[in-house]
Design an enzyme around this catalytic site. Sequence first.
Site, PDB file in Angstrom:
ATOM      1  N   TYR A 183       4.019  -3.146   2.423  1.00 50.41           N
ATOM      2  CA  TYR A 183       3.346  -2.428   3.523  1.00 50.41           C
ATOM      3  C   TYR A 183       2.830  -3.412   4.574  1.00 50.41           C
ATOM      4  O   TYR A 183       2.937  -3.175   5.775  1.00 50.41           O
ATOM      5  CB  TYR A 183       2.185  -1.599   2.969  1.00 50.41           C
ATOM      6  CG  TYR A 183       1.470  -0.773   4.028  1.00 50.41           C
ATOM      7  CD1 TYR A 183       1.968   0.466   4.407  1.00 50.41           C
ATOM      8  CD2 TYR A 183       0.313  -1.247   4.648  1.00 50.41           C
ATOM      9  CE1 TYR A 183       1.328   1.216   5.393  1.00 50.41           C
ATOM     10  CE2 TYR A 183      -0.332  -0.503   5.623  1.00 50.41           C
ATOM     11  CZ  TYR A 183       0.181   0.730   5.992  1.00 50.41           C
ATOM     12  OH  TYR A 183      -0.449   1.464   6.955  1.00 50.41           O
ATOM     13  N   GLY A 234       0.856  -1.185   0.000  1.00 53.90           N
ATOM     14  CA  GLY A 234       0.000   0.000   0.000  1.00 53.90           C
ATOM     15  C   GLY A 234       0.889   1.231   0.000  1.00 53.90           C
ATOM     16  O   GLY A 234       2.088   1.128   0.267  1.00 53.90           O
ATOM     17  N   ASP A 244     -16.787 -13.314 -21.813  1.00 54.60           N
ATOM     18  CA  ASP A 244     -17.560 -13.461 -20.582  1.00 54.60           C
ATOM     19  C   ASP A 244     -19.003 -13.901 -20.841  1.00 54.60           C
ATOM     20  O   ASP A 244     -19.483 -14.855 -20.237  1.00 54.60           O
ATOM     21  CB  ASP A 244     -17.562 -12.153 -19.776  1.00 54.60           C
ATOM     22  CG  ASP A 244     -16.145 -11.680 -19.472  1.00 54.60           C
ATOM     23  OD1 ASP A 244     -15.220 -12.509 -19.605  1.00 54.60           O
ATOM     24  OD2 ASP A 244     -15.966 -10.507 -19.128  1.00 54.60           O
TER      25      ASP A 244
END
Length: 514
Positions: A84, A56, A228
């Site tokens: 992070y 992050g 899809d």
Amino acid sequence: MAQNEKVLVVDFGGQYNQLIARRVRECNVYCEIISYRAGLDAIRAANPVGIILTGGPNSVYLEDAPTMDPALFELGIPVLGICYGSQLMSHLLGGHVCRAPEREYGKTLVHTSEESPIFQNVSRDTICWMSHNDYIETPAPGFTITAYTDNCPVAAAENREKNLYAVQFHPEVLHTQEGKQMLHNFVYNVCGCKGDWKMDSFVERSIVALREKIGGGKVLCALSGGVDSSVAAAMLSKAVGSQLTCVFVDHGLLRKNEMEQVCEIFGGGEFEMNFICVDARQRYYDKLAGVEEPEKKRKIIGEEFIRIFEEEAKKIGRVDFLVQGTIYPDVVESGLGGESTVIKSHHNVGGLPDYVDFKEIVEPLRDLFKDEVRQAGRELGLPEYLVSRQPFPGPGLAVRIIGEVTPEKVAMVQDADAIWREEVAKAGLEGQLSQYFAALTNMRSVGVMGDERTYDYAIALRAVTTVDFMTAESAEIPWPVLQTVTSRIVNEVKHVNRVLYDCTGKPPATIEFE
Ligand code: XMP
């Protein structure tokens, strides 16, 4: 439906977070992304066998930095902190995190310890991807350092007794050469996963679950011919057969032979369903005549799609379920999954469907990443050319014809595009490109053909590489391939006398031309 063993990715806003989940799934372990804001109770309720804390952009020691209840580390569930996440784990457990004297960015040589379960079957000196300003100066009590670099004394640390692991680098990106092995080690050696996330069993279980849910109801699916919606339609067909009706609209803006291909697959009898192909070509050409403005073109196409779909739905009568091809990145990007900012509100074919009289939406691919959707399509028996298809925009070739759309221009761009795709395939470049197509510029210029002066159109070729389609780079195409394509296009496509290659990235350009 039987539960898969699950690893939870707790998202702190890093840019590679979807990639972590994908890599875990590539290890045949189901994985979901959850925002750190969801809190400890939500994590506990998800009942994961392992937890990964992501990277992050923040610094753990600053006020308001994203954080976690330290009780997370007492749940008895193995935790892997990345970047992070590794710093946060150290910080919360009593280690010292501060700004590093030297920022590390890029491929970096990491020295690993053979003792660590994370580094089993990994080289002692291995290239990893680093991207950090802060670092762990002192690991938390109870932690042992298991990797270091020239500039980073704690590139990895662990408390094996408590099953807590921290890595400063990013095992999920491909630049980390043995990253996949490290994640494999975490999920198998540390979390004890068996690897029960497999596409064949997913497809089988989904079919059973869909059958149960739908019962004797009617199902409607707008088929675009893209990956899809095709996979969703194939799955529904296996589940409920002729209770399913698929509506495919040929708006006259499809790629060459696309309509025939879709009709052959879905209307050819292999998949049991009611298949309606609406020939709306003329209707679209009439509506688009004289329209040059890109947004206006898109609007007309979207609205007309809805009108046609509405007409067809009325003929069918009351529909219980509407199928949407929503996939997992759509869910995450809509802000429902992880921590990523809302990048786009998900738009399906034409922006359905306030008007259709239906009870419920079915989204059978909601948990899948794109590569998993393709795999599911193969399991369902869809042909390779369809499942490996690159993205194609809903408004079709209209956004690849600058200015007014006419049937003649559509034919030009279809033919040029077919040649470009054929030559890319012949040169074996398909796997290296994320998207590639031909567009018709609105530019005419002077040329010479035989002894004749010509005044004809220019085709632009586009090929890009990208991870997420939010940014993209223009791909480097070998010159002989461009020469062959150019020569074929000017010879085989009438009214084209010039071929250009688009070298622009996104930004500043977009991938499509309109
Ligand atoms: P741009 O041109 O915005 O495209 O860089 C990014 C990606 O999105 C696709 N695209 C669309 N897909 N409906 C879609 O379903 C649309 O209106 C649309 N516009 C762009 C484009 O092909 C690329 O993959």
